[in-house]
Write a protein that holds these residues in place. Sequence first.
Motif, PDB file in Angstrom:
ATOM      1  N   PRO A  35       0.778  -1.374   0.110  1.00  0.00           N
ATOM      2  CA  PRO A  35       0.036   0.040   0.096  1.00  0.00           C
ATOM      3  C   PRO A  35       0.716   1.117  -0.028  1.00  0.00           C
ATOM      4  O   PRO A  35       2.026   1.233   0.562  1.00  0.00           O
ATOM      5  CB  PRO A  35      -0.841  -0.050   1.368  1.00  0.00           C
ATOM      6  CG  PRO A  35       0.012  -1.168   2.244  1.00  0.00           C
ATOM      7  CD  PRO A  35       0.757  -1.958   1.178  1.00  0.00           C
ATOM      8  N   SER A  36       0.424   2.123  -0.829  1.00  0.00           N
ATOM      9  CA  SER A  36       1.372   3.334  -0.818  1.00  0.00           C
ATOM     10  C   SER A  36       1.047   4.364   0.318  1.00  0.00           C
ATOM     11  O   SER A  36       0.001   4.507   0.730  1.00  0.00           O
ATOM     12  CB  SER A  36       0.982   4.193  -1.833  1.00  0.00           C
ATOM     13  OG  SER A  36      -0.426   4.706  -1.973  1.00  0.00           O
ATOM     14  N   PRO A  37       2.146   4.564   1.144  1.00  0.00           N
ATOM     15  CA  PRO A  37       1.925   5.517   2.199  1.00  0.00           C
ATOM     16  C   PRO A  37       1.418   6.838   2.045  1.00  0.00           C
ATOM     17  O   PRO A  37       1.479   7.276   0.813  1.00  0.00           O
ATOM     18  CB  PRO A  37       3.079   5.629   2.969  1.00  0.00           C
ATOM     19  CG  PRO A  37       4.216   5.394   1.687  1.00  0.00           C
ATOM     20  CD  PRO A  37       3.392   4.703   0.628  1.00  0.00           C
ATOM     21  N   SER A  38       0.662   7.411   2.778  1.00  0.00           N
ATOM     22  CA  SER A  38       0.255   8.978   2.714  1.00  0.00           C
ATOM     23  C   SER A  38       1.565   9.682   2.580  1.00  0.00           C
ATOM     24  O   SER A  38       2.553   9.234   3.370  1.00  0.00           O
ATOM     25  CB  SER A  38      -0.827   9.273   3.756  1.00  0.00           C
ATOM     26  OG  SER A  38      -1.825   8.275   3.677  1.00  0.00           O
ATOM     27  N   PRO A  39       1.232  10.845   2.355  1.00  0.00           N
ATOM     28  CA  PRO A  39       2.482  11.913   2.570  1.00  0.00           C
ATOM     29  C   PRO A  39       2.812  12.119   3.878  1.00  0.00           C
ATOM     30  O   PRO A  39       1.704  11.835   4.852  1.00  0.00           O
ATOM     31  CB  PRO A  39       1.782  13.263   1.713  1.00  0.00           C
ATOM     32  CG  PRO A  39       0.897  12.564   0.712  1.00  0.00           C
ATOM     33  CD  PRO A  39       0.079  11.322   1.345  1.00  0.00           C
ATOM     34  N   ARG A  40       4.082  12.127   4.269  1.00  0.00           N
ATOM     35  CA  ARG A  40       4.404  12.008   5.710  1.00  0.00           C
ATOM     36  C   ARG A  40       3.933  13.583   6.308  1.00  0.00           C
ATOM     37  O   ARG A  40       4.090  14.374   5.812  1.00  0.00           O
ATOM     38  CB  ARG A  40       5.699  11.951   5.993  1.00  0.00           C
ATOM     39  CG  ARG A  40       6.373  10.590   5.541  1.00  0.00           C
ATOM     40  CD  ARG A  40       7.665  10.193   5.679  1.00  0.00           C
ATOM     41  NE  ARG A  40       8.525  11.513   6.075  1.00  0.00           N
ATOM     42  CZ  ARG A  40       9.138  11.650   7.112  1.00  0.00           C
ATOM     43  NH1 ARG A  40       9.542  10.387   7.995  1.00  0.00           N
ATOM     44  NH2 ARG A  40       9.887  12.638   7.434  1.00  0.00           N
ATOM     45  N   HIS A  74      -0.848  14.456  -5.366  1.00  0.00           N
ATOM     46  CA  HIS A  74      -1.812  13.419  -5.715  1.00  0.00           C
ATOM     47  C   HIS A  74      -1.019  12.303  -6.002  1.00  0.00           C
ATOM     48  O   HIS A  74       0.295  12.294  -6.673  1.00  0.00           O
ATOM     49  CB  HIS A  74      -2.487  13.982  -7.075  1.00  0.00           C
ATOM     50  CG  HIS A  74      -1.729  14.652  -8.050  1.00  0.00           C
ATOM     51  ND1 HIS A  74      -1.477  15.907  -8.061  1.00  0.00           N
ATOM     52  CD2 HIS A  74      -1.318  14.133  -9.096  1.00  0.00           C
ATOM     53  CE1 HIS A  74      -0.885  16.065  -9.145  1.00  0.00           C
ATOM     54  NE2 HIS A  74      -0.861  14.812  -9.817  1.00  0.00           N
ATOM     55  N   TYR A  75      -1.701  11.075  -5.990  1.00  0.00           N
ATOM     56  CA  TYR A  75      -1.355   9.578  -6.006  1.00  0.00           C
ATOM     57  C   TYR A  75      -1.453   9.026  -7.342  1.00  0.00           C
ATOM     58  O   TYR A  75      -2.908   9.214  -7.669  1.00  0.00           O
ATOM     59  CB  TYR A  75      -1.497   9.009  -5.020  1.00  0.00           C
ATOM     60  CG  TYR A  75      -1.059   7.453  -5.101  1.00  0.00           C
ATOM     61  CD1 TYR A  75       0.191   6.993  -4.899  1.00  0.00           C
ATOM     62  CD2 TYR A  75      -2.104   6.489  -5.532  1.00  0.00           C
ATOM     63  CE1 TYR A  75       0.517   5.674  -4.838  1.00  0.00           C
ATOM     64  CE2 TYR A  75      -1.805   5.229  -5.321  1.00  0.00           C
ATOM     65  CZ  TYR A  75      -0.502   4.550  -5.369  1.00  0.00           C
ATOM     66  OH  TYR A  75      -0.025   3.289  -5.246  1.00  0.00           O
ATOM     67  N   ASP A  76      -0.933   8.463  -8.102  1.00  0.00           N
ATOM     68  CA  ASP A  76      -1.188   7.897  -9.446  1.00  0.00           C
ATOM     69  C   ASP A  76      -0.834   6.280  -9.210  1.00  0.00           C
ATOM     70  O   ASP A  76       0.017   5.849  -9.134  1.00  0.00           O
ATOM     71  CB  ASP A  76      -0.048   8.283 -10.622  1.00  0.00           C
ATOM     72  CG  ASP A  76      -0.407   7.825 -11.791  1.00  0.00           C
ATOM     73  OD1 ASP A  76      -1.298   6.690 -11.779  1.00  0.00           O
ATOM     74  OD2 ASP A  76       0.301   7.881 -12.753  1.00  0.00           O
ATOM     75  N   THR A  81       3.188   6.308  -7.347  1.00  0.00           N
ATOM     76  CA  THR A  81       3.981   7.422  -6.808  1.00  0.00           C
ATOM     77  C   THR A  81       3.219   8.627  -6.623  1.00  0.00           C
ATOM     78  O   THR A  81       2.095   8.703  -7.271  1.00  0.00           O
ATOM     79  CB  THR A  81       5.222   7.828  -7.681  1.00  0.00           C
ATOM     80  OG1 THR A  81       4.496   8.082  -9.069  1.00  0.00           O
ATOM     81  CG2 THR A  81       6.245   6.552  -7.968  1.00  0.00           C
ATOM     82  N   TRP A  82       3.646   9.270  -5.322  1.00  0.00           N
ATOM     83  CA  TRP A  82       3.093  10.675  -5.312  1.00  0.00           C
ATOM     84  C   TRP A  82       3.773  11.792  -6.073  1.00  0.00           C
ATOM     85  O   TRP A  82       4.850  11.538  -6.405  1.00  0.00           O
ATOM     86  CB  TRP A  82       3.030  10.932  -3.848  1.00  0.00           C
ATOM     87  CG  TRP A  82       2.236  10.232  -2.875  1.00  0.00           C
ATOM     88  CD1 TRP A  82       2.223   8.751  -2.200  1.00  0.00           C
ATOM     89  CD2 TRP A  82       0.862  10.277  -2.602  1.00  0.00           C
ATOM     90  NE1 TRP A  82       1.194   8.391  -1.671  1.00  0.00           N
ATOM     91  CE2 TRP A  82       0.246   9.538  -1.736  1.00  0.00           C
ATOM     92  CE3 TRP A  82      -0.051  11.787  -2.803  1.00  0.00           C
ATOM     93  CZ2 TRP A  82      -0.991   9.470  -1.400  1.00  0.00           C
ATOM     94  CZ3 TRP A  82      -1.316  11.843  -2.430  1.00  0.00           C
ATOM     95  CH2 TRP A  82      -1.894  10.671  -1.769  1.00  0.00           C
TER      96      TRP A  82
END
Length: 192
Positions: A35-40, A74-76, A81-82
């Motif tokens: 899972p792609s993490p959220s921006p920190r 935004h995430y693709d 990637t963000w």
Amino acid sequence: MMRAASTRGLTCLALLAATVACGREPAVARPSPAPSPSPRITEETGRFQDELTLPDGRRVAMQYKRGRGLFEQHYDPGTGTWSHPRLIYGTKTDPCQSIKLQAKSGTATAIANFGRYCADGEPPTESIAAVAVGDLAAWDHHLTRKFDGWARATVTDDGRRVTFVRNATHVRARLVWTSAGGFSDALFTYAE
């Protein structure tokens, strides 16, 4: 008798350990999509941020960066990637307590507020309404000063018109964005 049983137990344990150590290689686990993490959240961004997942798997996140303003990423899901953080609205004023993100029919909206001591409950002095369509690469925003902030945004079914509103006892405020013309001027109706 007890000593013989103990010796046999140790022998079995040694054989079991040797079998495991010399046995066949364990199966290689298939990699699962991480899972792609959220921006920190960092000290610079503080604690106020919001993230939204669109029906097609794309995600958008906004966060306040202290002394700098409102930023978007935004995430693709295709690349996993963000995007790099992008400034939507620059200000040195303190952020308020929340960012409201929503999406409908391919149109994403954001409401964000700034003001001195706003996070502690003071009213905002800068209210941002923002809209993005398509790939979310460009955000159109409108600033309303000395205003309590937009309460909600309503997106039409085709995603081509967004109405930001705030209804209070003494004033009703409305701001319209259209895909053809961008933002109108905010309209304030005062109670008599």
